[in-house]
Design an enzyme around this catalytic site. Structure first.
Site, short mmCIF file in Angstrom:
data_model
loop_
_atom_site.label_atom_id
_atom_site.label_comp_id
_atom_site.label_asym_id
_atom_site.label_seq_id
_atom_site.Cartn_x
_atom_site.Cartn_y
_atom_site.Cartn_z
N HIS A 70 26.24 51.46 46.77
CA HIS A 70 27.62 51.00 46.68
C HIS A 70 27.81 49.58 47.21
O HIS A 70 28.55 48.79 46.63
CB HIS A 70 28.53 51.97 47.44
CG HIS A 70 29.94 51.99 46.96
ND1 HIS A 70 30.74 53.10 47.03
CD2 HIS A 70 30.71 51.02 46.41
CE1 HIS A 70 31.93 52.82 46.54
NE2 HIS A 70 31.94 51.57 46.16
N LYS A 107 28.23 56.97 43.54
CA LYS A 107 27.63 55.92 44.35
C LYS A 107 27.24 56.42 45.74
O LYS A 107 27.91 57.30 46.30
CB LYS A 107 28.60 54.74 44.49
CG LYS A 107 29.16 54.26 43.15
CD LYS A 107 30.20 53.17 43.34
CE LYS A 107 30.94 52.88 42.05
NZ LYS A 107 31.94 53.90 41.72
N ASP A 156 33.94 56.88 36.35
CA ASP A 156 33.33 56.18 37.47
C ASP A 156 33.98 56.65 38.77
O ASP A 156 35.17 56.44 38.99
CB ASP A 156 33.50 54.67 37.31
CG ASP A 156 32.83 53.90 38.45
OD1 ASP A 156 31.67 53.50 38.28
OD2 ASP A 156 33.48 53.71 39.50
N TYR A 174 35.14 57.82 47.70
CA TYR A 174 36.49 58.00 47.17
C TYR A 174 37.06 59.36 47.56
O TYR A 174 38.28 59.56 47.50
CB TYR A 174 36.51 57.89 45.65
CG TYR A 174 36.06 56.57 45.07
CD1 TYR A 174 35.84 55.44 45.86
CD2 TYR A 174 35.85 56.45 43.69
CE1 TYR A 174 35.42 54.25 45.31
CE2 TYR A 174 35.43 55.26 43.15
CZ TYR A 174 35.21 54.16 43.94
OH TYR A 174 34.77 52.99 43.39
#
Length: 279
Positions: free
Chosen positions: A109, A76, A46, A51
């Site tokens: 998200h 996402k 994930d 990120y």
């Protein structure tokens, strides 16, 4: 170790109930971290565009030698990419960084309700799925009102809702809505991100001592017995092994119920952002 269960999604596909999350793993460490997770037996990864480590995930996947059908990869759509055709551009960029021609699950998200564009973003995800760039689509941090609006305006049910969920913040209204509509719950921050004394509470340490398990394993097992999909994060091999070893024991009904009552109603147990205001 016992095999990781596969959870059926409402769209007919399946997802491993336990995975590996890379939230807050620095980009320069991600390839090594994901490589060791895959070597230990994790097959569900994930990540997210925000990120900043999709490329590291992609390098680890490419170097693993694993067949694509053995892996389940989630990423996402970030909050500033909801408008116009930007979701199409965003997923293409994510796929390029990951080195994949599709992801198994693509999520909106956050709903960012003040911008009032999450329905448009969801409509774009439907198109992304229909073009084969994502096998399944879902959302993250959506509350019942957000979910109901998606259903009312598109009639397409998200496969999952990935929400903050741990013993102090169980979100019963969200989980009840999702259960009624066949939406699977993915729990982020399943151990409370270390922001409260969860692993020192007697409701957790007692079962750990009785079962010869760690407090973290007890909490993760509580999630699994509630049907949650979880992907705890660690960069330490011993902790990765521990988090994977959850299927050779069970909590009793009484032990589960004792953890259930740790919920702090009204959002008092939240450790992350509030979806009603987060932008």
């Amino acid at each position: 170790m016992s095999p990781i269960p596969q959870i059926a999604l409402t769209d007919g596909h399946r997802i491993p109930q336990l995975g590996y999350g890379v939230f807050k793993i620095p980009p320069e460490q991600t390839e090594r971290a994901v490589t060791q997770a895959l070597e230990l037996g994790y097959r569900h990864i994930d990540t997210a565009a925000v990120y900043g480590n999709e490329a590291g995930v992609g390098r680890a996947i490419a170097a693993s030698g694993l067949a694509r059908e053995e892996l389940f990869v989630t990423t996402k759509l970030w909050n500033d990419r909801h408008d116009g055709d930007d979701p199409d551009t965003a997923v293409a960029q994510s796929l390029e960084r990951l080195g994949l021609d599709r992801v198994d699950l693509y999520l909106v998200h956050w709903p960012t309700p003040a911008a009032d564009n999450y329905v448009h973003a969801w409509e774009k995800l439907i198109g992304i799925r229909d073009r084969g760039l994502a096998t399944s689509i879902g959302v993250s941090n959506f509350l019942p009102g957000h979910l109901q609006r998606l259903l009312d305006e598109t009639a397409v049910v998200p496969a999952v809702d990935q929400i903050e969920l741990h013993p102090a913040h169980q979100q019963p209204e969200v989980t009840a809505f999702c259960a009624a509509h066949g939406i699977r719950i993915e729990a982020w921050g399943p151990l409370g991100q270390g922001k409260y004394d969860l692993l020192e509470l007697p409701e957790v340490t007692g079962p750990a001592a009785e079962l010869g398990r760690t407090p973290a394993q007890v909490v993760l097992r509580w999630h699994l017995q509630h049907g949650h999909i979880v992907f705890p994060k660690s960069v330490h091999p011993e902790r990765l092994r521990e988090n994977l070893d959850l299927f050779g024991f069970e909590l009793s009904d009484a032990q589960v119920a004792a953890i259930d009552v740790l919920d702090r109603p009204g959002g008092a147990g939240r450790v992350g952002p509030d979806p009603t205001v987060f932008a």
